[in-house]
Design a protein around this motif. Structure first.
Motif, PDB file in Angstrom:
ATOM      1  N   UNK A  29       0.821  -1.391  -0.019  1.00  0.00           N
ATOM      2  CA  UNK A  29      -0.053   0.119  -0.005  1.00  0.00           C
ATOM      3  C   UNK A  29       0.787   1.271  -0.080  1.00  0.00           C
ATOM      4  N   UNK A  30       2.124   1.156   0.590  1.00  0.00           N
ATOM      5  CA  UNK A  30       2.790   2.351   0.892  1.00  0.00           C
ATOM      6  C   UNK A  30       3.421   2.613  -0.665  1.00  0.00           C
ATOM      7  N   UNK A  31       3.644   1.476  -1.353  1.00  0.00           N
ATOM      8  CA  UNK A  31       4.019   1.434  -3.069  1.00  0.00           C
ATOM      9  C   UNK A  31       3.123   2.208  -3.566  1.00  0.00           C
ATOM     10  N   UNK A  32       1.927   1.832  -3.441  1.00  0.00           N
ATOM     11  CA  UNK A  32       0.627   2.175  -4.347  1.00  0.00           C
ATOM     12  C   UNK A  32       0.513   3.836  -4.263  1.00  0.00           C
ATOM     13  N   UNK A  33       0.667   4.123  -2.767  1.00  0.00           N
ATOM     14  CA  UNK A  33       0.688   5.635  -2.717  1.00  0.00           C
ATOM     15  C   UNK A  33       1.531   6.503  -3.066  1.00  0.00           C
ATOM     16  N   UNK A  85       1.011   6.891  -6.681  1.00  0.00           N
ATOM     17  CA  UNK A  85       0.089   7.935  -6.778  1.00  0.00           C
ATOM     18  C   UNK A  85       0.502   9.298  -6.767  1.00  0.00           C
ATOM     19  N   UNK A  86       1.514   9.743  -5.887  1.00  0.00           N
ATOM     20  CA  UNK A  86       2.240  10.923  -5.928  1.00  0.00           C
ATOM     21  C   UNK A  86       3.337  11.161  -7.027  1.00  0.00           C
ATOM     22  N   UNK A  87       3.942  10.221  -7.327  1.00  0.00           N
ATOM     23  CA  UNK A  87       4.787  10.420  -8.497  1.00  0.00           C
ATOM     24  C   UNK A  87       3.786  10.567  -9.795  1.00  0.00           C
ATOM     25  N   UNK A 131      10.584  14.447  -1.953  1.00  0.00           N
ATOM     26  CA  UNK A 131      10.626  13.099  -2.231  1.00  0.00           C
ATOM     27  C   UNK A 131       9.921  12.635  -3.624  1.00  0.00           C
ATOM     28  N   UNK A 132       8.523  13.144  -3.779  1.00  0.00           N
ATOM     29  CA  UNK A 132       7.899  12.613  -4.659  1.00  0.00           C
ATOM     30  C   UNK A 132       7.420  13.700  -5.918  1.00  0.00           C
ATOM     31  N   UNK A 133       7.552  14.971  -5.768  1.00  0.00           N
ATOM     32  CA  UNK A 133       6.668  15.886  -6.786  1.00  0.00           C
ATOM     33  C   UNK A 133       7.695  16.600  -7.267  1.00  0.00           C
TER      34      UNK A 133
END
Length: 149
Positions: free
Chosen positions: A5-9, A12-14, A108-110
Motif C-alpha cells: 500500500x505504501x508503494x501504491x501511494x 500516486x504521488x509520482x 521526495x515525490x513531486x
C-alpha cells in the motif's frame, strides 16, 4: 500500513507530478482533432447516379473522419475528466498536510529529481531517519483521502 500500500501511494504521488503535462497533451490532441476536418472542393469528374443521388468520395471521407474524430474526442474527454478528478483528489489531500509534511512529500515525490532522504533531512534540518519515519505517517494520513483513486 503494508509495504504494498505504501508503494501504491508513492506511485500516486509520482503520477501526480506529471498530471498537468498529460492534461496539456490531451488538450492539444483534442484541438488537433477538432480542426482536422477540412472541406475540400468537389471534383467535376464525379457523376451522379441514375436516381440523381450524389455520392462524393470527398464527402464520404469527411463524414468518416468526422465520425472517427468524434469517437476519439469522446474518449479523450473521458480520460481528461478522469485525470482532472485524480488531480483534484490528490491536490485536496496534499492541502491537509502541514508545511513540513508537504515539504517532505514535495522533495521526495513531486520534484523533477527525486531527492534522497539525506538531502531532504539536510534541507529541512532533520535527521534522515526522522524523514523516513515521517514519510510513513504522512502516507498513513493521506491514505483515507486517496482511497477513491
Amino acid at each position: 500500513m503494508n509495504k504494498k500500500r505504501i508503494k501504491e501511494l508513492e506511485e500516486i504521488l509520482i503520477k501526480y507530478k506529471t498530471i498537468d503535462l498529460k492534461l496539456e497533451n490531451i488538450e492539444d490532441r483534442m484541438n488537433v482533432l477538432m480542426e482536422d476536418i477540412k472541406i475540400v472542393g468537389v471534383s467535376y469528374e464525379q457523376k451522379g447516379s441514375p436516381t440523381n443521388s450524389f455520392s462524393s468520395n470527398v464527402e464520404n471521407e469527411v463524414i468518416r473522419r468526422a465520425e472517427q474524430n468524434s469517437e476519439e474526442l469522446a474518449n479523450l474527454a473521458k480520460v481528461k475528466n478522469e485525470l482532472l478528478l485524480f488531480k483534484n483528489v490528490v491536490y485536496r489531500a496534499l492541502n491537509t498536510l502541514t508545511q513540513n509534511e508537504l515539504d517532505i512529500i514535495t522533495m521526495r515525490y513531486l520534484h523533477k529529481e527525486k531527492k534522497s532522504w539525506v538531502e531532504i533531512g539536510m534541507i529541512l534540518g532533520f535527521e534522515k531517519d526522522y524523514c523516513c519515519k515521517k514519510r510513513k505517517s504522512i502516507l498513513t494520513k493521506l491514505e483515507p483521502m486517496l482511497v477513491a483513486i
